[in-house]
Design an enzyme around this catalytic site. Structure first.
Site, mmCIF file in Angstrom:
data_model
loop_
_atom_site.group_PDB
_atom_site.id
_atom_site.type_symbol
_atom_site.label_atom_id
_atom_site.label_comp_id
_atom_site.label_asym_id
_atom_site.label_seq_id
_atom_site.Cartn_x
_atom_site.Cartn_y
_atom_site.Cartn_z
ATOM 1 N N LYS A 1 7.628 -2.325 2.835
ATOM 2 C CA LYS A 1 7.850 -3.690 2.330
ATOM 3 C C LYS A 1 9.351 -3.960 2.236
ATOM 4 O O LYS A 1 9.827 -5.059 2.557
ATOM 5 C CB LYS A 1 7.172 -3.864 0.958
ATOM 6 N N GLN B 1 3.212 -2.370 -7.505
ATOM 7 C CA GLN B 1 2.434 -1.592 -6.537
ATOM 8 C C GLN B 1 1.275 -0.879 -7.250
ATOM 9 O O GLN B 1 1.457 -0.257 -8.286
ATOM 10 C CB GLN B 1 3.368 -0.572 -5.846
ATOM 11 N N ASP C 1 1.685 -11.427 -5.297
ATOM 12 C CA ASP C 1 0.398 -11.059 -4.704
ATOM 13 C C ASP C 1 -0.758 -11.875 -5.289
ATOM 14 O O ASP C 1 -1.918 -11.630 -4.960
ATOM 15 C CB ASP C 1 0.160 -9.554 -4.902
#
Ligand code: NAP
Length: 282
Positions: free
Chosen positions: A50, A94, A117
């Site tokens: 990422k 994460q 997200d």
């Protein structure tokens, strides 16, 4: 027809680079904070990928790394600090967190307008209400791939196999918001192959290597494989769909690797840019 996620994502990334450049011209440096708490080896690879992609697109990224013994209050304090930092537009937590910490508790500390997200309850609720704020990256990437094959999915019958918070549920909601008729099947569903075989669009997100065989697929259906499964004792990655078998029946199908995966990370960056634009009031 094979849906080439790698190629489609590469084209999409070019558009993202232009959007990042345009923001910088206006004096705004888009930025993402990547929080990696714990020593999960797969997470280390995902976060590093990422970070590389952010650099390629022109988004500044900072990784916040903690070991397995991180205290809940350390993580909570970092998230609060990043929420308050005007130079941070997007925050990614994460998954998974170390075993003693609940992911849902910490992800919900993220400001919904920095939740890149789309996993906070606020953003899940907005998607549910048909008024999305931030759409989770994998479902967004899946929708993009679908629309390369069938621009108007309105009225299509879609079956989503899997009901996780990250993929199955938001994806089903996103398809519903795009006027599909949607069914969700899961581990307690009965007659799963029969349910799947009625679908015009079949999406597998179960995490079971090659579970979906040709008996699950209506001839001509679009099949999207979200699964990423490592075969024990080998470096080979396979999806949830038995690709060689299903490609004989499906109208269109995504491969693994090279299907949904590249779209997910691209949409992470796309969401980060959307948040930076919004933050700037553009
Ligand atoms: P998850 O949280 O483990 O959820 C799996 C879902 O599949 C659950 O809802 C489970 O049902 C259902 N399921 C399990 N076995 C089943 C069966 N035999 N028949 C029908 N349903 C079954 O997994 P996830 O996070 O959604 O991820 C799914 C897969 O996608 C994994 O391989 C993951 O690595 C991959 N993934 C890929 C990307 C990408 O970018 N390509 C992104 C995220 C995830 P219950 O709810 O009843 O347990």
């Amino acid at each position: 027809m094979i849906i080439d996620g790698k190629k489609i994502a590469a084209e999409f990334r070019e558009r993202l680079k232009e959007r990042a450049t345009s923001l910088k011209r206006r004096g705004i440096e888009p930025s993402i904070a990547l929080i990696n708490a714990g020593n999960d080896p797969a997470s280390a690879i995902y976060v590093s990928n990422k970070q590389k992609l952010a650099a390629e697109i022109g988004i500044a990224s900072t990784v916040y790394k903690f070991d397995d013994d991180v205290k809940g209050n350390e993580l909570a304090n970092l998230i609060k600090k990043l929420n308050a930092d005007k130079n941070v537009h997007a925050i990614l937590l994460q998954s998974p967190l170390p075993k003693n910490l609940r992911f849902s508790e910490f992800v919900n500390l993220i400001d919904p307008n920095k939740d890149v997200d789309g996993l906070t309850l606020v953003n899940q609720g907005k998607l549910f209400a048909g008024e999305p704020n931030v759409i989770p990256c994998t479902p967004f990437g899946v929708l993009h791939l679908l629309q390369t094959v069938r621009e108007d999915i309105s009225g299509a019958y879609a079956v989503v196999l899997g009901r996780s918070l990250i993929v199955g549920r938001p994806l089903a909601q996103l398809l519903l918001n795009n006027n599909c008729t949607v069914a969700i099947a899961h581990s307690r569903s009965k007659n799963v192959p029969e349910i799947c075989k009625t679908a015009d669009i079949l999406i597998a997100a179960v995490g079971k290597p090659r579970l979906v065989g040709k008996e699950f697929v209506k001839p001509g259906a679009i099949v999207i494989d979200v699964g990423i499964n490592r075969i024990l004792g080998s470096k080979k990655i396979v999806g949830d769909v038995n690709f060689d078998e299903v490609r004989e029946v499906a109208g269109a199908i995504t491969p693994v690797p090279g299907g949904v995966g590249p779209m997910t990370v691209a949409y992470l960056m796309s969401n980060a840019l959307d948040l930076a634009y919004r933050h700037a009031g553009i």
